[in-house]
Design an enzyme around this catalytic site. Structure first.
Site, mmCIF file in Angstrom:
data_model
loop_
_atom_site.group_PDB
_atom_site.id
_atom_site.type_symbol
_atom_site.label_atom_id
_atom_site.label_comp_id
_atom_site.label_asym_id
_atom_site.label_seq_id
_atom_site.Cartn_x
_atom_site.Cartn_y
_atom_site.Cartn_z
ATOM 1 N N GLN A 70 0.816 -1.208 0.000
ATOM 2 C CA GLN A 70 0.000 0.000 0.000
ATOM 3 C C GLN A 70 0.858 1.270 0.000
ATOM 4 O O GLN A 70 2.053 1.232 0.277
ATOM 5 C CB GLN A 70 -0.899 0.026 1.236
ATOM 6 C CG GLN A 70 -2.017 -0.994 1.236
ATOM 7 C CD GLN A 70 -2.908 -0.819 2.446
ATOM 8 O OE1 GLN A 70 -2.899 -1.648 3.336
ATOM 9 N NE2 GLN A 70 -3.684 0.258 2.470
ATOM 10 N N HIS A 71 0.185 2.379 -0.316
ATOM 11 C CA HIS A 71 0.678 3.744 -0.087
ATOM 12 C C HIS A 71 1.744 4.259 -1.046
ATOM 13 O O HIS A 71 1.976 5.463 -1.098
ATOM 14 C CB HIS A 71 1.238 3.918 1.332
ATOM 15 C CG HIS A 71 0.340 3.505 2.433
ATOM 16 N ND1 HIS A 71 -0.947 3.986 2.570
ATOM 17 C CD2 HIS A 71 0.542 2.655 3.475
ATOM 18 C CE1 HIS A 71 -1.485 3.460 3.663
ATOM 19 N NE2 HIS A 71 -0.627 2.647 4.212
ATOM 20 N N ASP A 227 -2.173 -4.939 -0.096
ATOM 21 C CA ASP A 227 -1.736 -6.218 0.471
ATOM 22 C C ASP A 227 -2.582 -6.672 1.652
ATOM 23 O O ASP A 227 -2.955 -7.850 1.750
ATOM 24 C CB ASP A 227 -0.251 -6.166 0.844
ATOM 25 C CG ASP A 227 0.140 -4.961 1.672
ATOM 26 O OD1 ASP A 227 -0.743 -4.169 2.068
ATOM 27 O OD2 ASP A 227 1.348 -4.793 1.920
#
Length: 464
Positions: A70-71, A227
């Site tokens: 992520q991110h 994830d």
């Protein structure tokens, strides 16, 4: 027997599983490593995916989905070329940007009401502010912003319009999962102007087909996800389940029917991959605390586990604050790890090993407590991730968490969740397929609240 594939493009590697779409039975799998670090050229992920798929791994596959870390910030120019290496979730250079953005909107409560989460250095929105402030030339070239899984999915389909899903979008800091809308005002607040964002696909929507000549043709590509969302999907997690994942990061997350908004910022109010929500607490320091402890003691991980299990609960008074890479929860990006309570009597390899395991688990126990304090029900704790393979972690976790711990059969949960999403997209049905359960083990032990108390004392002395 249709086959489906799930891809996990994680911080450390790409893993691909190929499973039977109807039963979930594992047919074959592959993997390829990623370089270490907190920034990387996105093309590295693509080459790792191709490497992991070598040897005909994706032959005869009918559907595929990609889950990824992520991110991460993948900023692209007008031609779709990255303007710089992607900044990963574990890159903390945007910590000051996070603080500035929180203050500019009116404080943590304003952010939690706007998007369900309070930004920290991990979030994409803070990385965009850092880019605008520190690399103005690259920022000037940027026209669109993608997440890692978005970028890889577009490489698969070669589609003109990129797509994402609500789960991964909810970790950007400029998407509100409660209303399923982008907050372009927050993106503009961070970056200074608007950027194109990917379309948010519905759960299990077919977003295209694999058309790149570098891989076999695959008719169905699912939307993919982050994830943690994929891991929840693989475990078929339902309300009442809390998943504690010990990987590069440590996470505690739960499936919820309603969105959360924690003004303290401890809980990120994410969406899941099914249309529900995924309140989540993340720590930066998890499995690598164990490997760092083993390296410091000059032993293998197996020997490290054995040492930890020979020491008493509480490690003779030793307490580790495991902030070896800074920390996200609590929000201490510039912190360092500390050993507290050292004496000549307790300074033994066994106590040191035990303190490393207990310190890492205490951080995750704090994460579970935060979910409970927000009203998230905890009927069952599931322990997954690479760190869950540790015999010491399995034995000590129920002591620290104060609850029995259910340990599912080993698997590549993120890749498995992506494969289950692919099977869902292939089926066209309203709910994911029910795959065969590979079995679980339950670890039980008497709680050791005194260990948590000593950890809290040491933590409170460090926190501002």
């Amino acid at each position: 027997m249709p086959l489906v594939a799930g891809v996990d493009s994680s911080t450390q590697s790409t893993k691909i599983v190929v499973r039977d779409a109807e039963t979930g039975a594992l047919i074959r799998q592959g993997r390829a490593p990623h370089p270490d670090g907190t920034e990387v050229n996105p093309h590295v992920w693509w080459h790792a995916l191709l490497k992991a798929a070598e040897g005909g791994l994706l032959d005869d596959v009918a559907a595929i989905s990609i889950a990824a870390q992520q991110h991460g910030m993948v900023a692209l120019d007008a031609d779709g070329t990255p303007v710089r290496d992607a900044l990963l979730w574990n890159d903390t250079r945007s910590a000051d940007a996070a603080t500035d953005l929180i203050n500019e909107l009116g404080g943590p409560a304003a952010w939690s009401q706007a998007v369900g989460s309070v930004p920290v250095a991990s979030f994409t929105v803070t990385k965009l502010r850092w880019l605008a402030q520190h690399e103005p030339d690259n920022a000037a070239r940027a026209e669109s912003i993608l997440l890692p899984h978005d970028w890889l999915t577009q490489r698969l389909t070669q589609a003109t319009e990129p797509v994402t899903d609500r789960g991964d979008a909810s970790g950007t800091g400029y998407y509100d999962p409660a209303t399923n809308t982008y907050r372009t005002d927050l993106l503009t607040l961070a970056f200074g102007r608007e950027l194109r964002t990917p379309r948010v696909a519905a759960p299990a929507e077919v977003v295209g087909s694999v058309t790149t000549p570098e891989l076999p043709a695959i008719d169905v590509v699912g939307p993919g996800t982050g994830d943690n969302m994929a891991a929840a999907l693989a475990l078929n997690a339902r309300p009442g389940d809390v998943v504690v994942s010990i990987g590069t990061s440590g996470t505690a997350f739960a499936v919820a029917e309603k969105p959360t908004a924690d003004p303290t910022g401890t809980i990120a109010g994410f969406a899941d991959a099914t249309g529900r929500f995924l309140p989540l607490v993340c720590t930066l320091n998890a499995a690598r605390v164990l490997t760092a402890g083993a390296a410091a003691l000059g032993v293998t991980l197996e020997e490290f586990n054995q040492l930890a299990l020979t020491a008493p609960p509480g490690a003779g008074g030793l307490v580790l604050l495991p902030y070896l890479d800074g920390e996200r929860t609590p929000d201490l990006p510039n912190a360092t790890g500390r050993l507290d309570g050292l004496t000549r009597a307790n300074l033994t390899p066994a106590n040191l090993a035990r303190a490393f395991v207990e310190g890492m688990l205490c951080g995750l126990a704090d994460a579970v407590d935060a979910l409970v304090h927000q009203g998230v029900p905890v009927n069952r704790v599931l322990l997954i991730g690479g760190g869950a393979r540790s015999a010491a972690v399995r034995a000590i976790a129920p002591q620290i968490l104060g609850r029995p711990v259910t340990i599912p059969a080993e698997g590549e949960y993120v890749a498995d969740g992506a494969a289950r999403q692919a099977a869902w997209a292939l089926s066209g049905k309203p709910t994911p397929p029910e795959w065969e359960d590979a079995g679980t083990v339950v670890s039980e032990a008497d709680p050791t609240p005194q260990v948590r108390e000593r950890y809290a004392e040491a933590r409170n002395r460090l926190e501002p």
